[in-house]
Write an enzyme that holds these catalytic residues in place. Structure first.
Site, mmCIF file in Angstrom:
data_model
loop_
_atom_site.group_PDB
_atom_site.id
_atom_site.type_symbol
_atom_site.label_atom_id
_atom_site.label_comp_id
_atom_site.label_asym_id
_atom_site.label_seq_id
_atom_site.Cartn_x
_atom_site.Cartn_y
_atom_site.Cartn_z
ATOM 1 N N HIS A 1 0.868 -1.193 0.000
ATOM 2 C CA HIS A 1 0.000 0.000 0.000
ATOM 3 C C HIS A 1 0.892 1.226 0.000
ATOM 4 O O HIS A 1 1.852 1.291 0.781
ATOM 5 C CB HIS A 1 -0.811 0.091 1.301
ATOM 6 C CG HIS A 1 -1.864 -0.944 1.499
ATOM 7 N ND1 HIS A 1 -1.789 -1.897 2.471
ATOM 8 C CD2 HIS A 1 -3.047 -1.134 0.880
ATOM 9 C CE1 HIS A 1 -2.893 -2.646 2.460
ATOM 10 N NE2 HIS A 1 -3.674 -2.200 1.494
ATOM 11 N N ASP B 1 -10.521 -4.509 -2.861
ATOM 12 C CA ASP B 1 -10.006 -3.993 -1.597
ATOM 13 C C ASP B 1 -10.936 -4.260 -0.409
ATOM 14 O O ASP B 1 -10.972 -5.357 0.122
ATOM 15 C CB ASP B 1 -9.692 -2.498 -1.784
ATOM 16 C CG ASP B 1 -8.858 -1.914 -0.646
ATOM 17 O OD1 ASP B 1 -8.681 -2.590 0.368
ATOM 18 O OD2 ASP B 1 -8.386 -0.772 -0.777
ATOM 19 N N HIS C 1 -2.938 1.645 -4.645
ATOM 20 C CA HIS C 1 -3.502 3.002 -4.546
ATOM 21 C C HIS C 1 -2.617 4.039 -5.261
ATOM 22 O O HIS C 1 -3.035 4.604 -6.250
ATOM 23 C CB HIS C 1 -3.793 3.440 -3.101
ATOM 24 C CG HIS C 1 -4.616 2.468 -2.336
ATOM 25 N ND1 HIS C 1 -5.858 2.071 -2.764
ATOM 26 C CD2 HIS C 1 -4.383 1.797 -1.172
ATOM 27 C CE1 HIS C 1 -6.352 1.184 -1.901
ATOM 28 N NE2 HIS C 1 -5.479 0.995 -0.938
HETATM 29 C C1 NGQ Z 1 -5.935 -2.282 5.169
HETATM 30 N N1 NGQ Z 1 -6.984 -0.710 3.709
HETATM 31 O O1 NGQ Z 1 -4.850 -2.746 5.476
HETATM 32 O O2 NGQ Z 1 -6.966 -2.948 5.181
HETATM 33 C C2 NGQ Z 1 -5.998 -0.850 4.733
HETATM 34 C C3 NGQ Z 1 -6.337 0.031 5.889
HETATM 35 C C4 NGQ Z 1 -4.115 0.778 6.754
HETATM 36 C C5 NGQ Z 1 -6.885 0.287 2.828
HETATM 37 N N2 NGQ Z 1 -5.830 1.017 2.865
HETATM 38 C C6 NGQ Z 1 -5.371 -0.001 6.998
HETATM 39 N N3 NGQ Z 1 -7.812 0.516 1.939
HETATM 40 O O3 NGQ Z 1 -3.795 1.117 5.616
HETATM 41 O O4 NGQ Z 1 -3.423 1.043 7.731
HETATM 42 ZN ZN ZN Z 2 -5.651 -2.621 0.948
#
Ligand code: NGQ
Ligand code: ZN
Length: 474
Positions: free
Chosen positions: A248, A336, A285
Site C-alpha cells: 500500500h 479492496d 492506490h
Molecule cells: C488495510 N486498507 O490494510 O486494510 C488498509 C487500511 C491501513 C486500505 N488502505 C489499513 N484501503 O492502511 O493502515
Molecule cells: Zn488494501
C-alpha cells in the site's frame, strides 16, 4: 468447525480429460470472434479456434470474455461492509473507518475468516472476477499469539478459494510497526505483527498451505511504509527472490505528510530511491503522486493497483490516471474493502472519478477513437495478470481457462454492435450481465449464481449473526 473440506466445488483443479467449450462470441487477443471453440486441459487453455460451429464440443450461449483479475482484496472486510456508514463523534475519515475495521477484525476466528472469504469469493465470480490477490494480514490470534500452525489463517483463505473455484494469489503481509519511524503498534494491530524472521517462516508455511490448491501463487506484501522500517523492508524483499510484491502506498494525504516528516521524501519517491522496484511490484492506490513520481512508477514496469470503489468509500482521492497512461503505466483493479464487489463497477469508477476531477470525458484513453471500455478492460487484464503472477488475462493457449460469459440477451449487448459491448458492460450497468463463469475450465456460476451459493451464503449468514451480535454488545 474444521477447515472446509468442500471438494473443489468448483473443481478448479480438475486435471481430467480435455474439455471443449464452444462460445457464441468471444473476446480474443486480436478482437471479437464468433463460434469460438476453446479446448481446456488441466485447467489451462490448449487451443482456441474461431469460426468452429459444428465441429463438436459443449455449446455455451453468450459472450465470452477473460475473467478480470481482482488484484487487491482484504476479504474479511466484506463482513463489515456498510457498518461504518454512520457519522461518528468527530470528523470521520479513513482513520476512523480503520478503527471500526480493527474492532471488527479483533473478533474473527479462523472459521469466520473462511466463511466470509468463501462468500466474498463466490460473489466475485458472480460479478466477473475469476482470480483474487489476497493481501492477507490477520495472521495471529486476537491477543497476538500465533496459532499452532503459523499459517492457520492463510490455510483458511486457501480452503475458501478452493471451495469456490476462484484463482488465488496469496500475499502474506509483513507488518512490524504502527507507523513511520518504527512507531509502536497499537493493540488493534497485534494480529498482524511479525519480525522478519517469523514473517519469512510464515511465508514458508503459507507456501505449504497453498500447495493444497495447486494453481495458487504466493508472493509477499510489506503492508505499507508505515508498517516497516527501511532495514526490515529490505530484509524481507531480499529474502524473497521470486513472486509478486505488493505494498500500500500514498493512499492518504496524512500518510504523505507523515512520510515527508519522517524521511524528507514522499512515499512513492522514497520507495523508488531505496528499493529495486520493477515488474514484480504492485503499488496499491498510489493516489497521491507528483508528476515525477507518476513517471517513475510508469517507467519501472510495476503495476498501479487501483481500487476505485474503496478509494471513493474511504475518501482517499483520485489517481492521476491520464498522465500515468500517457507515460505508458500499467494498471489493474482490486475490490479492496469489498464494500461493493463488481469488476465492471471498478473500471467504471476508475473512469468516472477522472471525469469528476478533471471535468472531461473518456480520460482513461490515449488515442482518438479509442473505446474507453476496451482500454480499461485490456489494461486491467494485463496488469492484473502481471500483479498476480498467474497465466491469466486472455483467451489464448497457455492461459488458465478463466472465462466470464455475458448474457447476450441483455439489452446492453443485444441492442448494439459488438465493438460497443465492453463499453456497454462497463458503463451501462443495470441488471447484472454475468451469466456463467468458468474457472480452470469448470463451470462455477450459472444464471448469474454461484453453484455453491446457497451453502456458502447460509454459512456466511450464521457467521455474521454471531459476529454482529457480539459487535453490538461491545
Ligand atoms: C488495510 N486498507 O490494510 O486494510 C488498509 C487500511 C491501513 C486500505 N488502505 C489499513 N484501503 O492502511 O493502515
Ligand atoms: Zn488494501
Amino acid at each position: 468447525m474444521t477447515r472446509s473440506q468442500t471438494p473443489a466445488a468448483a473443481g478448479a483443479e480438475d486435471f481430467g480429460a480435455a474439455r471443449t467449450l464452444v462460445f457464441d462470441h468471444a473476446f480474443l487477443p486480436d478482437g471479437w470472434a464468433r463460434d469460438v471453440r476453446v479446448t481446456v486441459q488441466g485447467g489451462v487453455i490448449s487451443n482456441v479456434a474461431p469460426d468452429a460451429a459444428g465441429t463438436g464440443g459443449e455449446r455455451v450461449k453468450g459472450i465470452a470474455i477473460p475473467g478480470l483479475p481482482n488484484l487487491h482484496c482484504h476479504t474479511f472486510q466484506r463482513g463489515m461492509a456498510g457498518l461504518a456508514e454512520r457519522r461518528g463523534p468527530s470528523d470521520d475519515s479513513f482513520w476512523t473507518w480503520r478503527d471500526v475495521m480493527y474492532r471488527f477484525l479483533g473478533r474473527l476466528t479462523p472459521e469466520d475468516v473462511e466463511a466470509i472469504a468463501a462468500y466474498a469469493y463466490a460473489e466475485m465470480q458472480e460479478r466477473g472476477f475469476t482470480a483474487v490477490g489476497e493481501f492477507h494480514y490477520i495472521h495471529h490470534g486476537a491477543d497476538g499469539t500465533p496459532y499452532a500452525d503459523l499459517a492457520e489463517m492463510a490455510a483458511r483463505i486457501v480452503a475458501a478459494a478452493s471451495g469456490t473455484g476462484i484463482g488465488l494469489t496469496l500475499l502474506p503481509a509483513f507488518y512490524a510497526y504502527g507507523g513511520f519511524g518504527a512507531a509502536p503498534a497499537v493493540p488493534g494491530q497485534r494480529r498482524f505483527l511479525n519480525d522478519p524472521d517469523r514473517f519469512l517462516k510464515l511465508v514458508e508455511a503459507t507456501r505449504a498451505a497453498a500447495a493444497r490448491l495447486p494453481s495458487t501463487a504466493v508472493g509477499i506484501a510489506p503492508h505499507s511504509l508505515r508498517a516497516v522500517t527501511p532495514e526490515t523492508l529490505a530484509e524481507v524483499v531480499k529474502a524473497t527472490p521470486q513472486g509478486p510484491i505488493h505494498i500500500h502506498i500514498a493512499e492518504q494525504v496524512k500518510e504523505v505528510e507523515d512520510c515527508l516528516a519522517w524521511s524528507g521524501a514522499r512515499p512513492v519517491a522514497w520507495l523508488y530511491d531505496h528499493m529495486p522496484v520493477d515488474a514484480r511490484w504492485c503499488l496499491i492506490h498510489a493516489t497521491h503522486m507528483t508528476g515525477d513520481e507518476t513517471r517513475r512508477l510508469a517507467a519501472s514496469g510495476a503495476v498501479a493497483g487501483l481500487c476505485p470503489i474503496t478509494e471513493a468509500s474511504l475518501g482517499d482521492g483520485i489517481f492521476n490516471g491520464p498522465d500515468y497512461l500517457a507515460a505508458g503505466g500499467r494498471l489493474g483493479v482490486g475490490s479492496d474493502s469489498n464494500i461493493e464487489i463488481d469488476a465492471a463497477g471498478e473500471l467504471r469508477l476508475l473512469e468516472y472519478s477522472q471525469r469528476l476531477g478533471r471535468r472531461g470525458r473518456n480520460l482513461m484513453t490515449t488515442e482518438a477513437g479509442e473505446s474507453t471500455g476496451h482500454r480499461l478492460f485490456t489494461a486491467a487484464l494485463a496488469g492484473g495478470a502481471q500483479a498476480l503472477g498467474r497465466p491469466i488475462g486472455a483467451l489464448a493457449a497457455g492461459q488458465r481457462a478463466d472465462i466470464v460469459v455475458l448474457d447476450s440477451e441483455h439489452t446492453s449487448f443485444s441492442t448494439v454492435a459488438r465493438e460497443h459491448w465492453l463499453d456497454s458492460w462497463i458503463f451501462v450497468p443495470g441488471r447484472p450481465a454475468v451469466d456463467s463463469v468458468f474457472t480452470g475450465g469448470v463451470k462455477v456460476v450459472e444464471g448469474g449464481r454461484h453453484l455453491q451459493r446457497d451453502a456458502i451464503a447460509a454459512r456466511y449468514r450464521v457467521t455474521l449473526e454471531k459476529l454482529l451480535g457480539r459487535l453490538l454488545d461491545a
